[in-house]
Design an enzyme around this catalytic site. Structure first.
Site, PDB file in Angstrom:
ATOM      1  N   GLY A  86     -23.286 -44.949  15.601  1.00  0.00           N
ATOM      2  CA  GLY A  86     -22.909 -45.650  16.846  1.00  0.00           C
ATOM      3  C   GLY A  86     -22.289 -44.854  17.573  1.00  0.00           C
ATOM      4  O   GLY A  86     -21.672 -43.741  17.364  1.00  0.00           O
ATOM      5  N   GLY A 122     -18.985 -45.135  20.734  1.00  0.00           N
ATOM      6  CA  GLY A 122     -17.921 -46.080  21.301  1.00  0.00           C
ATOM      7  C   GLY A 122     -17.246 -45.347  22.328  1.00  0.00           C
ATOM      8  O   GLY A 122     -17.324 -44.136  22.490  1.00  0.00           O
ATOM      9  N   LYS A 154     -18.268 -40.624  18.576  1.00  0.00           N
ATOM     10  CA  LYS A 154     -19.281 -41.096  17.751  1.00  0.00           C
ATOM     11  C   LYS A 154     -18.997 -41.353  16.225  1.00  0.00           C
ATOM     12  O   LYS A 154     -18.196 -40.826  15.869  1.00  0.00           O
ATOM     13  CB  LYS A 154     -20.335 -39.909  17.721  1.00  0.00           C
ATOM     14  CG  LYS A 154     -20.968 -39.669  19.294  1.00  0.00           C
ATOM     15  CD  LYS A 154     -21.748 -38.395  19.353  1.00  0.00           C
ATOM     16  CE  LYS A 154     -22.781 -38.393  20.753  1.00  0.00           C
ATOM     17  NZ  LYS A 154     -23.509 -37.170  20.715  1.00  0.00           N
ATOM     18  N   ASP A 180      -9.909 -58.396  19.806  1.00  0.00           N
ATOM     19  CA  ASP A 180     -11.401 -58.322  19.906  1.00  0.00           C
ATOM     20  C   ASP A 180     -11.970 -58.783  18.827  1.00  0.00           C
ATOM     21  O   ASP A 180     -12.815 -57.985  18.221  1.00  0.00           O
ATOM     22  CB  ASP A 180     -11.445 -57.111  20.463  1.00  0.00           C
ATOM     23  CG  ASP A 180     -12.949 -56.667  20.978  1.00  0.00           C
ATOM     24  OD1 ASP A 180     -13.490 -57.752  21.472  1.00  0.00           O
ATOM     25  OD2 ASP A 180     -13.224 -55.659  21.188  1.00  0.00           O
TER      26      ASP A 180
END
Ligand SMILES: *[C@@H]1O[C@H](CO)[C@@H](O)[C@H](O)[C@H]1NC(C)=O
Ligand SMILES: *[C@@H]1O[C@H](CO)[C@@H](O)[C@H](O)[C@H]1NC(C)=O
Ligand SMILES: *[C@@H]1O[C@H](CO)[C@@H](O)[C@H](O)[C@H]1NC(C)=O
Ligand SMILES: *[C@@H]1O[C@H](CO)[C@@H](O)[C@H](O)[C@H]1NC(C)=O
Ligand SMILES: *[C@@H]1O[C@H](CO)[C@@H](O)[C@H](O)[C@H]1NC(C)=O
Ligand SMILES: *[C@@H]1O[C@H](CO)[C@@H](O)[C@H](O)[C@H]1NC(C)=O
Ligand SMILES: *[C@@H]1O[C@H](CO)[C@@H](O)[C@H](O)[C@H]1NC(C)=O
Ligand SMILES: *[C@@H]1O[C@H](CO)[C@@H](O)[C@H](O)[C@H]1NC(C)=O
Length: 881
Positions: free
Chosen positions: A532, A534, A538, A649
């Protein structure tokens, strides 16, 4: 007993004079090492001891100031200390009688002395309060910044000599004290008629008048912490009890019915405990069968080899319990029966009337041990409810025959082999000005969050104890009685089958990796191994030579905001250890790289098992277990660590699953500790993901644990409905899952929008409990939302309901909910209600939306289009233990 009438008259006479508010004869607040006057967080005025009449020989000592002080530590009285290298005596002329003596310690380097070198004893006249005491070691073991020790001593009219003596056995040893508080107290111990719990029938154990004791716990059961200013006259601190509850069996907490006023009987002076203690309670829960099968248990760590006086405060505060034999229970201390057939109404005489009971237990041996306090319904008298209740609890250590109260220092936790500060301070000088954030790859939410983070870090870097906590009266804005604070963690680690807590980083866990090792593990950062991308950089999948699979998060070396985030994450992760939190296994900071290494989480994110996936749907029970695991992780963040940590979050992509399907909460890179929060800074930023964002946070911009509870409620709906929190392709009223599910739940048709796979597989009571829990979590106002502990308890309960229903095959039929209280309720059975969950499992639509909330308009990277691999944090699990 023949003098009973006299006794009652006598007590009534005392009460008449005393029943209002207690006014202490002596009340001294001495701010050691300081001169002049200072005010503490509670607005109390402390006098410096320089030149004080209580410290006649103060010239023989040094006053010193801590070189740095975390902003969570109140300045008064902790900023300054008086330091002694030879015995030193404070002399207090006092009236005769019992006094609270409270000693305040902030272990730090003082003058040219190191914090860890302070070993000393403290005596109050003939009584040894502390011996070979290391405030540094005690604070480290309890994961506290500072300590308060409270003693009760009966002094003569000659007053009190308080002597500090450095231990001779250590060459650099010295003594120090930051603050001394002395308050007269009424006689609260000779009237209680305590019973000694010794296995057989408890026998009376009167406490001698002149004995000294130490308060080791003072808990407002089922309620919030109470600060000294909330307990007028005696300035006691009462802590929240939930940290000490054994396992996940939290019972339920509640406040007094609005119709009930707490009325102290004439025999009970109001100073015994404040109204706030009696007006909240914890009981076992609504289900008699569940209650019969468990004990509501607290575990309190204490020093061995002493007698302890355990005082229980009771008050029935809710209808319908008004009569004798409605709620009857047993009390166990250390697995022995202290009291059978406890009936609060029988003791107190009615609803709203407080009463307390005293028991004494003996511990033997050395070191520390766990004191078990347990309640269980007593069925012998066939009471109306199978339940128990407790409103408050105090535990006092009694002096031994040698006038001693001192126990050993607690063992230090294992030390981390690296200091995050050291790694970063040399390479980054970002404490100058906040940088403008821009060009970050990743969610808008992350960008918004970073601005806040920078402010937070800059503020922290200064390490100036501004009056930050002044307004907060939460559990950590001031310090509850702290001798064994947080020791729950230790107790649970030993005894809890599911939880594993530890406050410090085991050295073998957080390893330093060389850049070459990292390169080898990721095949030189092969893009094929990318998990992924973000805001931070990485995330790659990697494998070390020994076959260990890991996830490797590589920060962009150039990005300054990355440095901040890296530091935050490493600091946070290295301090937090819990079975249901992801945690760090190593890092690499060579070549200006910022690389974090986590265990690889074999089953990825929770979301990728819910919808838009080729993976088989998860069975309901497994979904419940995952929710329970995540709730445990959150509960630990909120209550188990040194500071309340608000995740900010919570969402299904931040709940990860290891190879055994154990849920772990991830992504603390943007978390924020609660109590040091400075609201003026929060107001400029909103952090979180759309669809999960607490509306109250948005409106009032005030961050609390309840914001996480809201987001978690959305997760619960997502789990049962198997659709995204936001889905722009649906009709307007259905776009937001929180709104749509809440609407359906309120209309009683939630069952029509659940994951079709689950239809007919959920027990009706379980469904009801789960749906109600989720509904409460997404309440508009934070105050109406349950605490994470309650959420956890309710989910556990829902699981039990499911398990027992599965045993008898009582599952929910399609379209019908059978009400727990009444008969089955028929839905209108219409099948043409749009079922978003049907579609969401098969479609893969990516959309970007403009969200408009309040007067803001923010481009949000949709929560829709995030593939599991586009997630900021893909992380991991501390399994190497
Ligand atoms: C105290 O001093 C020692 C050695 O001088 C140092 O290693 C340590 O970091 C200092 N601690 C604090 C809190 O300043
Ligand atoms: C306190 O110490 C002083 C000096 O040693 C002594 O004169 C006095 O009697 C002591 N007071 C008490 C209450 O022990
Ligand atoms: C110091 O050591 C001696 C024996 O060497 C021991 O008797 C004494 O109790 C110790 N005192 C302290 C304060 O540790
Ligand atoms: C303090 O001790 C004296 C005797 O030692 C006793 O008469 C008095 O009642 C005690 N005071 C309290 C509050 O226990
Ligand atoms: C509580 O007070 C309300 C309004 O005063 C009343 O309607 C209600 O019946 C009372 N409840 C009980 C249990 O007394
Ligand atoms: C009480 O019983 C539990 C298990 O039921 C045990 O783990 C604990 O050690 C016991 N406590 C004491 C003080 O005996
Ligand atoms: C509750 O605790 C008592 C005392 O330790 C023990 O005997 C009993 O078995 C426990 N009950 C349950 C249901 O755990
Ligand atoms: C004093 O405390 C230290 C640290 O806990 C311990 O290692 C030492 O043995 C203790 N000394 C005595 C004399 O009890």
């Amino acid at each position: 007993m023949k003098s009973l009438p006299f006794l009652i008259l006598f007590l009534a006479a005392i009460a008449a004079g005393d029943n209002s508010s207690y006014v202490p004869r002596d009340y001294i607040l001495l701010d050691c090492g300081s001169s002049g006057q200072n005010k503490d967080q509670d607005g109390r005025t402390w006098n410096g001891d320089t030149g004080s009449k209580y410290a006649p020989s103060w010239l023989n000592s040094v006053s010193s100031q801590a070189p740095n002080q975390d902003s969570s530590v109140p300045q008064c009285p902790y900023l300054t200390a008086r330091v002694f290298t030879s015995p030193f005596t404070y002399t207090f002329p006092l009236g005769a009688g019992r006094k609270y003596v409270r000693l305040y310690f902030y272990p730090s380097n003082y003058s040219n002395h190191e914090g860890a070198d302070a070993f000393f004893s403290v005596t109050a006249g003939p009584i040894t309060l502390l011996q070979n005491f290391s405030a540094y070691q005690t604070a480290a073991a309890l994961n506290m910044d500072y300590l308060i020790r409270e003693f009760s001593v009966n002094v003569s009219s000659a007053g009190l000599n308080l002597t500090f003596t450095p231990s001779k056995n250590y060459s650099n040893s010295y003594a120090f004290i930051n603050g001394i508080e002395i308050v007269s107290m009424p006689d609260m111990f000779s009237t209680g008629n305590p019973l000694l719990v010794s296995g057989g029938t408890p026998i009376p154990y009167p406490i001698p008048d002149d004995w000294a004791m130490e308060t080791v716990y003072r808990l407002n059961v089922g309620g919030q912490a109470i600060s000294p200013s909330g307990d007028s006259g005696l300035y006691r601190s009462w802590a929240d009890d939930s940290l000490y509850i054994y396992g996940a069996a939290f019972g339920v907490t509640y406040g007094a019915d609005p119709n009930v006023t707490i009325q102290y009987p004439t025999t009970l002076p109001e100073y015994i405990a404040p109204v706030d203690v009696y007006s909240t309670a914890r009981s076992m829960g609504p289900d008699p069968t569940v209650n019969r099968n468990y004990n509501l248990t607290w575990i309190l760590s204490v020093d061995n080899g002493f007698y302890y006086l355990v005082r229980f405060h009771f008050c029935e505060i809710q209808y319908p319990i008004t009569k004798v034999n409605q709620r009857v229970f047993d009390i166990y201390l250390n697995n022995q029966t202290a009291q059978e057939e406890a009936d609060v109404i029988a003791w107190s005489g009615g609803i709203g009337v407080p009463v307390y009971e005293d028991y004494v237990v003996l511990t033997s041996g050395s070191g520390t041990t766990d004191l078990w306090v347990a309640l269980h319904p007593d069925l012998k008298t066939k009471p109306e409810y199978f339940d128990a209740i407790l409103n408050g609890m105090e535990v006092f250590k009694l002096q031994d025959g040698k006038n001693n109260l001192a126990g050993p220092n607690p063992d230090l936790p294992p030390q981390p082999d690296f200091e995050p500060d050291k790694i970063f301070n040399k390479k980054s000088n970002f404490n100058s000005t906040p940088v403008i954030v821009g060009g970050v790859v990743g969610g808008a939410a992350a960008i918004i969050g970073l601005g806040f983070l920078l402010l937070f870090l800059c503020k922290r870097k200064k390490k100036k104890g501004k009056d930050a906590a002044g307004t907060s009266d939460g559990p950590s804005g001031w310090l509850p009685l702290s001798l064994y604070e947080n020791s729950h963690s230790a107790a649970s680690a030993k005894t809890n089958t599911t939880g594993s807590y530890a406050s410090s980083l085991p050295s073998n866990l957080c390893r330093h990796f060389s850049f070459a090792e990292i390169e080898a593990a990721t095949n030189k950062f092969d893009e094929a191994l990318l998990l992924g991308v973000g805001g931070f950089g990485k995330v790659y999948r990697g494998e070390f030579d020994d076959g260990t699979e890991v996830a490797i998060k590589r920060g962009n070396p150039m990005s300054e905001q990355g440095v901040h985030e890296f530091q935050t994450e490493i600091e946070m992760l290295s301090k937090l250890r819990h079975r249901h939190l992801v945690s760090l296994i190593g890092y690499c900071e060579e070549n200006r790289e910022m690389i974090l290494v986590y265990d690889y989480m074999a089953h990825g994110t929770l979301r990728e098992h819910l919808y838009k996936t080729q993976k088989p749907p998860l069975p309901w029970k497994q979904r419940l277990e995952i929710c329970i695991g995540a709730a445990r992780g959150l509960h630990y963040l909120h209550t188990g660590a040194k500071h309340t940590i608000i995740h900010r979050d919570v969402k299904t992509t931040n709940i990860l699953l290891d190879d055994k399907w154990v849920a772990k909460v991830s992504d603390f890179g943007l978390s924020k500790t609660g109590p040091t929060l400075d609201n003026t800074h929060v107001s400029t930023v909103v952090k979180g993901s759309f669809g999960y964002l607490d509306p109250e946070y948005f409106r009032r911009q005030q961050l609390t644990e309840k914001s996480d509870v809201y987001s978690f409620g959305v997760v619960l709906f997502e789990v049962i409905c198997a659709r995204p929190a936001l889905n722009q392709n649906l009709p307007k009223e259905q776009v937001s899952l929180a709104e749509w599910a809440l609407h359906c739940q309120k209309k009683g048709i939630l069952d029509q929008i659940i994951d079709p796979y689950l239809k007919g597989k959920i027990a009706p009571q379980c469904f009801k409990k789960f749906a109600e829990t989720a509904e409460k979590c997404v309440s508009d106002h934070g105050i109406d939302r349950p605490a994470t502990g309650d959420v956890l308890w309710n989910l556990e309960f829902a699981l039990q309901l499911q398990v027992s229903a599965e045993e008898v095959g009582d599952l929910m039929a399609d379209g019908i909910i059978s009400d727990v209280d009444g008969g089955p309720v028929m839905m209108d059975g219409k099948k043409d209600v749009d079922d978003p969950s049907m579609e969401s499992r098969t479609t893969t639509v990516t959309s970007t939306s403009t969200m408009s909330m309040g007067d803001r308009s923010i481009i949000s990277e949709d929560s829709e289009g995030l593939t599991p691999s586009a997630v900021f944090s893909q992380i991991m699990n501390p399994k190497g233990r």
